[in-house]
Design an enzyme around this catalytic site. Structure first.
Site, PDB file in Angstrom:
ATOM      1  N   GLU A  46       0.845  -1.197   0.000  1.00  0.00           N
ATOM      2  CA  GLU A  46       0.000   0.000   0.000  1.00  0.00           C
ATOM      3  C   GLU A  46       0.880   1.247   0.000  1.00  0.00           C
ATOM      4  O   GLU A  46       1.999   1.251   0.517  1.00  0.00           O
ATOM      5  CB  GLU A  46      -0.939  -0.005   1.214  1.00  0.00           C
ATOM      6  CG  GLU A  46      -2.084  -0.976   1.025  1.00  0.00           C
ATOM      7  CD  GLU A  46      -3.120  -0.904   2.144  1.00  0.00           C
ATOM      8  OE1 GLU A  46      -2.932  -0.123   3.090  1.00  0.00           O
ATOM      9  OE2 GLU A  46      -4.102  -1.656   2.059  1.00  0.00           O
ATOM     10  N   ARG A  98      -9.460   6.180 -23.476  1.00  0.00           N
ATOM     11  CA  ARG A  98      -9.984   5.527 -24.680  1.00  0.00           C
ATOM     12  C   ARG A  98     -11.342   4.863 -24.456  1.00  0.00           C
ATOM     13  O   ARG A  98     -12.080   4.629 -25.395  1.00  0.00           O
ATOM     14  CB  ARG A  98      -8.958   4.511 -25.214  1.00  0.00           C
ATOM     15  CG  ARG A  98      -7.818   5.189 -25.947  1.00  0.00           C
ATOM     16  CD  ARG A  98      -6.716   4.218 -26.301  1.00  0.00           C
ATOM     17  NE  ARG A  98      -6.009   3.776 -25.108  1.00  0.00           N
ATOM     18  CZ  ARG A  98      -5.041   2.872 -25.094  1.00  0.00           C
ATOM     19  NH1 ARG A  98      -4.679   2.299 -26.221  1.00  0.00           N
ATOM     20  NH2 ARG A  98      -4.423   2.536 -23.985  1.00  0.00           N
ATOM     21  N   HIS A 113      -7.356  11.507 -25.679  1.00  0.00           N
ATOM     22  CA  HIS A 113      -7.694  10.700 -26.858  1.00  0.00           C
ATOM     23  C   HIS A 113      -8.808  11.360 -27.672  1.00  0.00           C
ATOM     24  O   HIS A 113      -8.759  11.415 -28.895  1.00  0.00           O
ATOM     25  CB  HIS A 113      -8.058   9.292 -26.419  1.00  0.00           C
ATOM     26  CG  HIS A 113      -8.387   8.417 -27.572  1.00  0.00           C
ATOM     27  ND1 HIS A 113      -7.523   8.204 -28.624  1.00  0.00           N
ATOM     28  CD2 HIS A 113      -9.514   7.712 -27.870  1.00  0.00           C
ATOM     29  CE1 HIS A 113      -8.089   7.422 -29.507  1.00  0.00           C
ATOM     30  NE2 HIS A 113      -9.294   7.104 -29.071  1.00  0.00           N
ATOM     31  N   LYS A 135      -8.379   2.513 -40.593  1.00  0.00           N
ATOM     32  CA  LYS A 135      -8.073   1.402 -39.689  1.00  0.00           C
ATOM     33  C   LYS A 135      -9.351   0.796 -39.116  1.00  0.00           C
ATOM     34  O   LYS A 135     -10.284   1.520 -38.794  1.00  0.00           O
ATOM     35  CB  LYS A 135      -7.202   1.943 -38.537  1.00  0.00           C
ATOM     36  CG  LYS A 135      -6.915   0.961 -37.433  1.00  0.00           C
ATOM     37  CD  LYS A 135      -5.993   1.570 -36.377  1.00  0.00           C
ATOM     38  CE  LYS A 135      -6.767   2.132 -35.204  1.00  0.00           C
ATOM     39  NZ  LYS A 135      -5.892   2.616 -34.118  1.00  0.00           N
ATOM     40  N   ASP A 176       0.539   9.779 -34.245  1.00  0.00           N
ATOM     41  CA  ASP A 176      -0.687   9.334 -33.573  1.00  0.00           C
ATOM     42  C   ASP A 176      -0.679   9.881 -32.144  1.00  0.00           C
ATOM     43  O   ASP A 176       0.355  10.360 -31.673  1.00  0.00           O
ATOM     44  CB  ASP A 176      -0.744   7.794 -33.564  1.00  0.00           C
ATOM     45  CG  ASP A 176      -2.169   7.267 -33.486  1.00  0.00           C
ATOM     46  OD1 ASP A 176      -3.103   8.069 -33.280  1.00  0.00           O
ATOM     47  OD2 ASP A 176      -2.347   6.035 -33.614  1.00  0.00           O
ATOM     48  N   SER A 207       0.284   2.039 -28.134  1.00  0.00           N
ATOM     49  CA  SER A 207       0.076   1.094 -27.040  1.00  0.00           C
ATOM     50  C   SER A 207       0.759  -0.229 -27.408  1.00  0.00           C
ATOM     51  O   SER A 207       1.925  -0.439 -27.116  1.00  0.00           O
ATOM     52  CB  SER A 207      -1.414   0.925 -26.757  1.00  0.00           C
ATOM     53  OG  SER A 207      -1.593   0.006 -25.711  1.00  0.00           O
ATOM     54  N   THR A 208       0.047  -1.119 -28.089  1.00  0.00           N
ATOM     55  CA  THR A 208       0.677  -2.389 -28.488  1.00  0.00           C
ATOM     56  C   THR A 208       1.603  -2.204 -29.692  1.00  0.00           C
ATOM     57  O   THR A 208       2.351  -3.117 -30.044  1.00  0.00           O
ATOM     58  CB  THR A 208      -0.388  -3.429 -28.883  1.00  0.00           C
ATOM     59  OG1 THR A 208      -1.048  -2.955 -30.083  1.00  0.00           O
ATOM     60  CG2 THR A 208      -1.420  -3.636 -27.794  1.00  0.00           C
ATOM     61  N   GLY A 209       1.507  -1.064 -30.339  1.00  0.00           N
ATOM     62  CA  GLY A 209       2.322  -0.818 -31.530  1.00  0.00           C
ATOM     63  C   GLY A 209       1.698  -1.396 -32.798  1.00  0.00           C
ATOM     64  O   GLY A 209       2.230  -1.213 -33.893  1.00  0.00           O
TER      65      GLY A 209
HETATM   66  C1  R5P Z   1      -6.700   4.765 -31.184  1.00  0.00           C
HETATM   67  O1  R5P Z   1      -7.620   5.270 -31.798  1.00  0.00           O
HETATM   68  C2  R5P Z   1      -5.450   5.538 -30.844  1.00  0.00           C
HETATM   69  O2  R5P Z   1      -5.442   6.775 -31.491  1.00  0.00           O
HETATM   70  C3  R5P Z   1      -4.214   4.755 -31.217  1.00  0.00           C
HETATM   71  O3  R5P Z   1      -4.192   4.576 -32.616  1.00  0.00           O
HETATM   72  C4  R5P Z   1      -4.207   3.437 -30.535  1.00  0.00           C
HETATM   73  O4  R5P Z   1      -4.428   3.584 -29.165  1.00  0.00           O
HETATM   74  C5  R5P Z   1      -2.884   2.742 -30.771  1.00  0.00           C
HETATM   75  O5  R5P Z   1      -2.958   1.493 -30.166  1.00  0.00           O
HETATM   76  P1  R5P Z   1      -1.998   0.307 -30.590  1.00  0.00           P
HETATM   77  O6  R5P Z   1      -0.591   0.827 -30.489  1.00  0.00           O
HETATM   78  O7  R5P Z   1      -2.291  -0.766 -29.592  1.00  0.00           O
HETATM   79  O8  R5P Z   1      -2.349  -0.082 -31.983  1.00  0.00           O
END
Ligand code: R5P
Length: 283
Positions: free
Chosen positions: A36, A91, A124, A184, A210, A214-216
């Site tokens: 904690e 998001r 976002h 996309k 962008d 996140s995950t790329g």
């Molecule tokens: C989604 O609309 C955001 O603008 C980014 O494109 C998204 O969060 C990217 O996520 P990832 O890297 O997982 O594809």
């Protein structure tokens, strides 16, 4: 006015402190043996205007923000501004499916109970600012990102999806180059597909911009699209570099010249600072 640095935003707070010449209040932040969090304000801040700077990612930094807010409130600060460099959970800004929360609204509502004023960077979607019940404003990292790209001889800025087009256009205007976007479709949290499109990218240096990596997956797919069109060089840039899981590997394997992110989340790729954008809002 004085600043308080949350653990997630120490280095950014130090930069802002130097730029706007505001002191940082001493705090103690540690963990109990069971994990904690313990925080304490170590200075008298009664009647002071306090700015807490804390990114709300990952989750533990949300708890820390609430504890800091509570402590600052109890210490009788006159006014509390919260700068949230990266507003996590933004998001989930609507109910995509029945039974879901609006996570951004849930967080915003709670933060508003303790803060007087909110500033965040490239949320976002801008409408999440309306979830706060106190005044909330955003600043954009597009200018500092575009400034960083100036000497890279960018021919085209590419938005990896339609939602990123406004930011890409703003950057392209600053870089005096062309702009385009991809379509996309998100299949799940870590899988997306991009509709093939002729971008006339042959021999060009392209910056894909962008708000979040996140995950790329999004950037990697956009990079693949460009390579199939014989592009010269690719830079990928984002405001918030989450770089979850194997994101970096994915981007490097897809093949890009450089990965660029800001310091809303401090990583090895934070080559751009949002300090100037925040400074403008504070002055
Ligand atoms: C989604 O609309 C955001 O603008 C980014 O494109 C998204 O969060 C990217 O996520 P990832 O890297 O997982 O594809």
């Amino acid at each position: 006015m004085k600043l308080i640095a949350g653990s997630a935003s120490q280095s950014l707070t130090e930069k802002i402190s130097t730029t706007v010449n505001l002191p940082i209040v001493k705090t103690q932040i540690k963990r109990f043996p069971d994990g904690e969090l313990y925080i304490r304000i170590l200075e008298n801040i009664k009647n002071q205007e306090i700015i807490i700077i804390q990114t709300t990612y990952p989750d533990e930094n949300i708890i820390e923000l609430f504890l800091l807010l509570d402590a600052v409130k109890r210490a009788e600060a006159r006014k509390i501004t919260v700068i949230i460099p990266y507003f996590g959970y933004a998001r989930q800004d609507k109910q995509f499916k029945e039974g879901e929360p609006i996570s951004a609204a849930a967080l915003a509502r709670l933060i508003s109970t303790l803060a007087d004023n909110i500033i965040t960077v490239d949320p976002h979607k801008e409408h999440i600012l309306d979830f706060f019940t106190v005044p909330a404003k955003s600043v954009s990292a597009v200018n500092p990102i575009a400034s960083y790209l100036v000497d890279k001889q960018i021919d085209m800025v590419l938005a990896p999806d339609h939602g990123a087009l406004a930011r890409a256009t703003q950057a392209a205007n600053q870089l005096h180059c062309e702009v385009d976007y991809l379509e996309k479709t998100r299949l799940d949290g870590s899988t997306i597909s991009i509709t093939p499109k002729n971008l006339a990218a042959n021999g060009k240096t392209v910056a894909i911009i962008d708000d979040i990596i996140s995950t790329g997956g999004t950037m990697a797919e956009a990079i693949k699209q460009l390579h199939s069109q014989d592009v010269k060089k690719i830079y990928v840039a984002c405001t918030h570099g989450l770089f979850a899981g194997s994101a970096i590997k994915k981007l490097q394997e897809a093949g890009c010249e450089e990965i660029i992110a800001t310091d809303t989340i401090q990583t090895q790729f934070s080559t751009v600072s949002v300090t100037s954008a925040i400074e403008e809002m504070l002055s």
